[in-house]
Design a protein around this motif. Structure first.
Motif, PDB file in Angstrom:
ATOM      1  N   CYS A   1     -13.799 -11.667   2.260  1.00 28.36           N
ATOM      2  CA  CYS A   1     -13.263 -13.018   2.079  1.00 28.36           C
ATOM      3  C   CYS A   1     -13.064 -13.232   0.579  1.00 28.36           C
ATOM      4  O   CYS A   1     -13.926 -12.889  -0.230  1.00 28.36           O
ATOM      5  CB  CYS A   1     -14.258 -14.033   2.639  1.00 28.36           C
TER       6      CYS A   1
ATOM      7  N   LEU B   1     -10.680 -12.304   8.863  1.00 27.38           N
ATOM      8  CA  LEU B   1     -10.151 -13.295   7.927  1.00 27.38           C
ATOM      9  C   LEU B   1      -8.984 -14.090   8.507  1.00 27.38           C
ATOM     10  O   LEU B   1      -8.294 -13.632   9.417  1.00 27.38           O
ATOM     11  CB  LEU B   1      -9.689 -12.598   6.647  1.00 27.38           C
TER      12      LEU B   1
ATOM     13  N   LEU C   1      -9.333 -15.892   3.865  1.00 27.15           N
ATOM     14  CA  LEU C   1     -10.683 -16.444   3.919  1.00 27.15           C
ATOM     15  C   LEU C   1     -11.318 -16.188   5.275  1.00 27.15           C
ATOM     16  O   LEU C   1     -10.612 -16.142   6.296  1.00 27.15           O
ATOM     17  CB  LEU C   1     -10.651 -17.961   3.693  1.00 27.15           C
ATOM     18  N   CYS C   2     -12.639 -16.085   5.279  1.00 28.40           N
ATOM     19  CA  CYS C   2     -13.331 -16.004   6.562  1.00 28.40           C
ATOM     20  C   CYS C   2     -13.207 -17.372   7.252  1.00 28.40           C
ATOM     21  O   CYS C   2     -12.922 -18.386   6.613  1.00 28.40           O
ATOM     22  CB  CYS C   2     -14.794 -15.611   6.370  1.00 28.40           C
TER      23      CYS C   2
END
Length: 95
Positions: free
Chosen positions: A9, A18, A49-50
């Motif tokens: 991430c 992600l 991003l996670c």
């Protein structure tokens, strides 16, 4: 949009699935301010991003705030709320 591979991430650095986060939320793209101040390519900029980080960012800030104040990865990383969150999330198990 989910990626099949597990990579880090860009916010918390954890390795997990992600999602793509538009740095200027898509909801803002149709507004004249953003159309006149940013190119189409700039409006499509984003970070991977996670799910946990992505949901948290949207829980902390509305779309207009994200678009105007947090439209770079650096701005997100520099925010005090996000920094506090990152300290916490880095200690959490990935599910």
């Amino acid at each position: 949009m989910f990626m099949k591979q597990q990579v880090a991430c860009e916010l918390c650095g954890r390795h997990c699935l992600l999602t793509f986060h538009h740095l200027i939320p898509k909801k803002m793209h149709r507004r004249s301010f953003f159309r006149s101040h940013y190119s189409k390519a700039e409006l499509q900029n984003g970070v991977m991003l996670c799910v946990t980080c992505h949901k948290t960012i949207h829980r902390f800030y509305d779309e207009m705030t994200l678009a105007k104040r947090f439209n770079t990865l650096y701005a997100l990383q520099a925010d005090e709320k996000i920094q506090s969150y990152l300290v916490w999330v880095k200690k959490q198990k990935i599910q």
